[in-house]
Motif scaffolding. Structure first.
Motif, PDB file in Angstrom:
ATOM      1  N   THR A   1     -35.065 -19.106 -44.649  1.00 28.30           N
ATOM      2  CA  THR A   1     -36.404 -19.017 -44.064  1.00 28.30           C
ATOM      3  C   THR A   1     -37.066 -17.702 -44.457  1.00 28.30           C
ATOM      4  O   THR A   1     -38.233 -17.670 -44.860  1.00 28.30           O
ATOM      5  N   MET A   2     -36.303 -16.627 -44.369  1.00 27.00           N
ATOM      6  CA  MET A   2     -36.846 -15.322 -44.716  1.00 27.00           C
ATOM      7  C   MET A   2     -37.270 -15.272 -46.175  1.00 27.00           C
ATOM      8  O   MET A   2     -38.324 -14.743 -46.517  1.00 27.00           O
ATOM      9  N   PHE A   3     -36.443 -15.853 -47.003  1.00 24.24           N
ATOM     10  CA  PHE A   3     -36.729 -15.838 -48.433  1.00 24.24           C
ATOM     11  C   PHE A   3     -38.010 -16.609 -48.716  1.00 24.24           C
ATOM     12  O   PHE A   3     -38.914 -16.125 -49.397  1.00 24.24           O
ATOM     13  N   VAL A   4     -38.075 -17.812 -48.141  1.00 29.73           N
ATOM     14  CA  VAL A   4     -39.260 -18.643 -48.344  1.00 29.73           C
ATOM     15  C   VAL A   4     -40.496 -17.939 -47.774  1.00 29.73           C
ATOM     16  O   VAL A   4     -41.554 -17.894 -48.406  1.00 29.73           O
ATOM     17  N   ALA A   5     -40.314 -17.359 -46.589  1.00 33.77           N
ATOM     18  CA  ALA A   5     -41.436 -16.697 -45.932  1.00 33.77           C
ATOM     19  C   ALA A   5     -41.930 -15.531 -46.770  1.00 33.77           C
ATOM     20  O   ALA A   5     -43.136 -15.361 -46.970  1.00 33.77           O
ATOM     21  N   SER A   6     -41.032 -14.731 -47.304  1.00 37.71           N
ATOM     22  CA  SER A   6     -41.451 -13.569 -48.084  1.00 37.71           C
ATOM     23  C   SER A   6     -42.117 -14.011 -49.378  1.00 37.71           C
ATOM     24  O   SER A   6     -43.094 -13.410 -49.822  1.00 37.71           O
TER      25      SER A   6
ATOM     26  N   ILE B   1     -31.749  -8.468 -47.702  1.00 37.87           N
ATOM     27  CA  ILE B   1     -30.514  -8.168 -48.440  1.00 37.87           C
ATOM     28  C   ILE B   1     -29.343  -8.057 -47.469  1.00 37.87           C
ATOM     29  O   ILE B   1     -28.270  -8.605 -47.679  1.00 37.87           O
ATOM     30  N   GLY B   2     -29.611  -7.368 -46.358  1.00 36.01           N
ATOM     31  CA  GLY B   2     -28.569  -7.218 -45.340  1.00 36.01           C
ATOM     32  C   GLY B   2     -28.103  -8.568 -44.829  1.00 36.01           C
ATOM     33  O   GLY B   2     -26.905  -8.834 -44.739  1.00 36.01           O
ATOM     34  N   ALA B   3     -29.081  -9.420 -44.525  1.00 36.58           N
ATOM     35  CA  ALA B   3     -28.731 -10.741 -44.002  1.00 36.58           C
ATOM     36  C   ALA B   3     -27.956 -11.535 -45.034  1.00 36.58           C
ATOM     37  O   ALA B   3     -27.003 -12.260 -44.715  1.00 36.58           O
ATOM     38  N   PHE B   4     -28.359 -11.353 -46.284  1.00 34.13           N
ATOM     39  CA  PHE B   4     -27.677 -12.099 -47.346  1.00 34.13           C
ATOM     40  C   PHE B   4     -26.232 -11.642 -47.492  1.00 34.13           C
ATOM     41  O   PHE B   4     -25.312 -12.452 -47.618  1.00 34.13           O
ATOM     42  N   ILE B   5     -26.031 -10.327 -47.421  1.00 35.35           N
ATOM     43  CA  ILE B   5     -24.664  -9.795 -47.511  1.00 35.35           C
ATOM     44  C   ILE B   5     -23.836 -10.290 -46.328  1.00 35.35           C
ATOM     45  O   ILE B   5     -22.697 -10.740 -46.479  1.00 35.35           O
ATOM     46  N   LEU B   6     -24.455 -10.274 -45.139  1.00 32.33           N
ATOM     47  CA  LEU B   6     -23.775 -10.761 -43.944  1.00 32.33           C
ATOM     48  C   LEU B   6     -23.410 -12.230 -44.114  1.00 32.33           C
ATOM     49  O   LEU B   6     -22.316 -12.669 -43.745  1.00 32.33           O
ATOM     50  N   LEU B   7     -24.344 -12.949 -44.709  1.00 35.57           N
ATOM     51  CA  LEU B   7     -24.090 -14.386 -44.948  1.00 35.57           C
ATOM     52  C   LEU B   7     -22.905 -14.565 -45.869  1.00 35.57           C
ATOM     53  O   LEU B   7     -22.039 -15.425 -45.645  1.00 35.57           O
TER      54      LEU B   7
ATOM     55  N   ARG C   1     -18.429 -21.134 -37.979  1.00 31.41           N
ATOM     56  CA  ARG C   1     -19.107 -22.073 -38.865  1.00 31.41           C
ATOM     57  C   ARG C   1     -20.584 -22.182 -38.487  1.00 31.41           C
ATOM     58  O   ARG C   1     -21.461 -22.110 -39.342  1.00 31.41           O
ATOM     59  N   ASN C   2     -20.845 -22.315 -37.204  1.00 33.98           N
ATOM     60  CA  ASN C   2     -22.232 -22.457 -36.761  1.00 33.98           C
ATOM     61  C   ASN C   2     -23.030 -21.193 -37.054  1.00 33.98           C
ATOM     62  O   ASN C   2     -24.191 -21.258 -37.453  1.00 33.98           O
ATOM     63  N   ALA C   3     -22.379 -20.048 -36.850  1.00 33.51           N
ATOM     64  CA  ALA C   3     -23.055 -18.778 -37.133  1.00 33.51           C
ATOM     65  C   ALA C   3     -23.418 -18.707 -38.607  1.00 33.51           C
ATOM     66  O   ALA C   3     -24.510 -18.262 -38.979  1.00 33.51           O
ATOM     67  N   THR C   4     -22.507 -19.172 -39.449  1.00 35.11           N
ATOM     68  CA  THR C   4     -22.770 -19.148 -40.886  1.00 35.11           C
ATOM     69  C   THR C   4     -23.963 -20.033 -41.225  1.00 35.11           C
ATOM     70  O   THR C   4     -24.852 -19.637 -41.970  1.00 35.11           O
ATOM     71  N   PHE C   5     -23.963 -21.219 -40.644  1.00 36.63           N
ATOM     72  CA  PHE C   5     -25.079 -22.131 -40.911  1.00 36.63           C
ATOM     73  C   PHE C   5     -26.394 -21.536 -40.417  1.00 36.63           C
ATOM     74  O   PHE C   5     -27.417 -21.576 -41.104  1.00 36.63           O
ATOM     75  N   ALA C   6     -26.345 -20.967 -39.222  1.00 36.20           N
ATOM     76  CA  ALA C   6     -27.564 -20.392 -38.646  1.00 36.20           C
ATOM     77  C   ALA C   6     -28.071 -19.260 -39.523  1.00 36.20           C
ATOM     78  O   ALA C   6     -29.269 -19.171 -39.818  1.00 36.20           O
ATOM     79  N   LEU C   7     -27.153 -18.425 -39.962  1.00 32.94           N
ATOM     80  CA  LEU C   7     -27.542 -17.286 -40.791  1.00 32.94           C
ATOM     81  C   LEU C   7     -28.079 -17.769 -42.128  1.00 32.94           C
ATOM     82  O   LEU C   7     -29.061 -17.234 -42.654  1.00 32.94           O
ATOM     83  N   ALA C   8     -27.457 -18.799 -42.668  1.00 30.30           N
ATOM     84  CA  ALA C   8     -27.917 -19.358 -43.934  1.00 30.30           C
ATOM     85  C   ALA C   8     -29.350 -19.863 -43.778  1.00 30.30           C
ATOM     86  O   ALA C   8     -30.213 -19.610 -44.627  1.00 30.30           O
ATOM     87  N   ALA C   9     -29.598 -20.540 -42.666  1.00 24.86           N
ATOM     88  CA  ALA C   9     -30.943 -21.052 -42.407  1.00 24.86           C
ATOM     89  C   ALA C   9     -31.929 -19.897 -42.288  1.00 24.86           C
ATOM     90  O   ALA C   9     -33.043 -19.943 -42.809  1.00 24.86           O
TER      91      ALA C   9
END
Lengths: 269, 212
Positions: free
Chosen positions: A96-101, A245-251, A84-92
Motif C-alpha cells: 500500500t505504501m509503495f503504491v501510495a508513494s 525501506i524500514g517496513a520492507f526490511i522488517l517484512l 504469519r498474519n503479521a507477515t501478511f499484514a506487513l506485506a499489505a
C-alpha cells in the motif's frame, strides 16, 4: 455325588487357564486326573476350546483410515499464526505504501503547472534527485539558470527585507525572461511539456511574486535557490521513503522467520 | 503360548527399534511417533471395535488414543509400549461405554448398522451358504461379547481375539494375574454358554471337536 460336584467346581475354574497353560504343576495334575473320570468337565473343556477357537477366528477389522497424526498444523508453534498474519499484514502495508508513494509522485508531477509552481518544481527536483534523474529533467535544470538568471539578478539572500519594495522591478524584468522562456518552449517542443511549461511560470511568479521567496529566487545565483527550497521541501518525502525501506526490511525479516519456522516443521515431520 | 526362539529374537530386535522410536517421540519427532502409530493402529482400532462394536466410535477412540499417547509419551515409564497404548485405548473405551449408558439410544444404531463385511473372512472355496453361516456366527459371537461385562470383554478380546499373554493383559487392565485369570475364565464361560445356544452355527470342524 456332592463331593464330585464340588470337585468339578474346583476344576471348571481351572479349565480356562489350563487351556492356556497358565496353571501350576499341581493344578495341571488335578485337572488331568479329573478329566478322564468326568465326562461333563471333559465336554466343558472341549466347548471352551471351541469358543476360544471361534474367537481367534474372528476377522481382523480393516481400519477405515490411518491414524497417523497429521502433524504440521498441530506441531507448528502456537505463535505461528500470529507470525504469519503479521507477515501478511506487513506485506499489505508495504504494498500500500509503495503504491501510495507512486501515486503521490505521479499526481505531484501532473499538478505541477498549478500556481504552486515553486513547490511543484522542488518536488520535481527532489523527485529527480531521489529517482535517478532523467536526461530530460537534467536538460530542464540546465536550461533554467540560463533563462531567469540575468533578469533576476539583484540582491543576495540578505536582500530579503527589501523584498516588498524591490518586487515591482524584478517583476517587470521577469516578463522578459518569461517571453524568452515561452520562446524557448516553442523552440524546444520535444522537452517534457510539464517540465518546460513549468520553468517559465516559476520564473514569472518568482519575478512578480510577493512572497518571501522572491528575493531568493530573484537572486541571480540560481544554484543557491533550489537547495534552500529543497531543504524545506524534502522532509515530507524522505521520512516516507525511510519508513518504506524500514517496513520492507522488517517484512523481509518477518517473512524469513515465517518461512524458517514453517520449513523447519515441515522437515521435522 | 511360548514363542519359538527365532520369533523371540526378532521380537528383541523389534523392541530395540521400538525403544529408539519412543525416545525420538519423546523429543517431539512426530515421524518416529507415527511409526509407532502405524505399528499399533491395527490392534488399537480392533480392540476399540470389539469393545464398542461400532466402527465410527472405534475410529474416534483410536485417534484419541494416539493423540493422548503423544501428549503423554513422557509419562510412559518403560515396559511394554503395546500394553501401554492398549491401556489408553481400553480407558477410552470405558469412557465411551459410560457415555453410552447415559445416552443409550446411540448404541442401538451401531448394533444394526455395523455388519462386518463378509469379504473380510471369506475364503475362496466357501460357498454362499457357508459365507452366510459364517456371517451369522460372527454376528452371534459379537452379540455374545457385547453381553459380557466390560472388564471380562476386555480380557477375552485381548486374550483370544488379539492373542496377548496374561502378563500383558494384566498390564493393560492394570490388575493382577489372578484377576486376569478369573475374568478370562468367567468371560469365556459366558461366551461358551452363549455360543452353544446356537451350536448349529459352528462350522463342522468345531462341532466335530465338541462331539469328539
Amino acid at each position: 455325588m456332592l463331593d464330585r460336584e464340588l470337585r468339578c467346581y474346583g476344576i471348571t475354574e481351572l479349565l480356562s487357564p489350563y487351556l492356556d497353560g497358565q496353571v501350576s504343576e499341581d493344578e495341571r495334575r488335578q485337572v488331568e486326573e479329573h478329566l478322564p473320570r468326568c465326562a461333563r468337565c471333559g465336554r466343558e473343556l472341549q466347548e471352551l476350546r471351541v469358543t476360544v477357537q471361534a474367537l481367534r477366528d474372528l476377522p481382523v477389522i480393516a481400519m477405515p483410515r490411518s491414524f497417523a497424526l497429521a502433524a504440521q498444523p498441530r506441531t507448528l508453534p502456537t505463535f505461528f499464526p500470529y507470525l504469519r498474519n503479521a507477515t501478511f499484514a506487513l506485506a499489505a502495508m508495504v504494498l500500500t505504501m509503495f503504491v501510495a508513494s507512486l501515486y503521490v509522485q505521479m499526481t505531484s508531477v501532473s499538478s505541477m503547472p498549478q500556481p504552486k509552481d515553486a513547490v511543484a518544481v522542488q518536488q520535481v527536483e527532489s523527485f529527480s534527485a531521489v529517482a535517478s534523474p532523467t536526461s530530460r529533467e537534467l536538460e530542464k535544470l540546465d536550461a533554467q539558470p540560463a533563462l531567469p538568471a540575468p533578469a533576476l539578478a539583484p540582491g543576495p539572500m540578505s536582500a530579503a527585507p527589501r523584498a516588498p519594495s524591490g518586487a515591482p522591478a524584478p517583476s517587470a524584468a521577469a516578463k522578459q525572461p518569461q517571453d524568452e522562456a515561452n520562446n524557448e518552449v516553442q523552440k524546444a517542443p520535444d522537452t517534457a511539456e510539464t517540465g518546460t511549461a513549468l520553468v517559465p511560470q516559476r520564473a514569472t511568479t518568482a519575478g512578480g511574486g510577493v512572497s518571501e521567496k522572491v528575493p531568493s529566487s530573484g537572486d541571480g545565483d540560481e544554484k543557491s535557490a533550489p537547495p534552500a527550497n529543497s531543504a524545506q521541501q524534502a522532509p515530507p518525502q524522505w521520512p516516507l521513503l525511510e519508513i518504506e525501506i524500514g517496513a520492507f526490511i522488517l517484512l523481509l525479516i518477518l517473512g524469513g522467520a515465517t518461512l524458517a519456522v514453517f520449513w523447519k516443521e515441515r522437515r521435522g515431520t | 503360548m511360548a514363542k519359538p526362539a527365532e520369533c523371540a529374537a526378532s521380537g528383541n530386535l523389534i523392541s530395540i527399534e521400538e525403544d529408539a522410536l519412543i525416545a525420538a517421540s519423546r523429543k517431539g519427532e512426530l515421524q518416529a511417533f507415527n511409526s509407532l502409530v502405524l505399528r499399533y493402529q491395527g490392534i488399537v482400532y480392533n480392540l476399540a471395535y470389539r469393545m464398542l462394536n461400532d466402527g465410527e466410535t472405534a475410529a474416534d477412540v483410536a485417534q484419541d488414543t494416539f493423540m493422548s499417547a503423544l501428549k503423554g509419551i513422557n509419562g510412559f515409564r518403560g515396559g511394554s509400549f503395546k500394553a501401554w497404548i492398549l491401556r489408553i485405548t481400553s480407558n477410552a473405551c470405558y469412557d465411551r461405554l459410560r457415555q453410552r449408558q447415559r445416552h443409550p439410544t446411540s448404541s442401538l444404531d451401531a448394533l444394526v448398522d455395523d455388519v462386518e463385511s463378509p469379504t473380510e473372512f471369506a475364503d475362496p472355496d466357501a460357498g454362499p451358504e457357508e459365507i452366510a453361516l459364517r456371517r451369522e456366527l460372527m454376528a452371534h459371537i459379537r452379540d455374545g461379547l457385547l453381553c459380557l461385562p466390560a472388564e471380562q470383554r476386555l480380557a477375552v478380546v485381548l486374550s483370544d481375539v488379539q492373542g496377548l499373554s496374561y502378563e500383558e493383559i494384566a498390564q493393560v487392565a492394570n490388575c493382577s494375574l489372578g484377576t486376569v485369570k478369573s475374568r478370562l475364565a468367567r468371560g469365556r464361560a459366558r461366551m461358551r454358554d452363549h455360543l452353544m445356544r446356537r451350536g448349529e452355527l459352528l462350522p463342522s470342524r468345531y462341532r466335530h471337536d465338541v462331539e469328539g
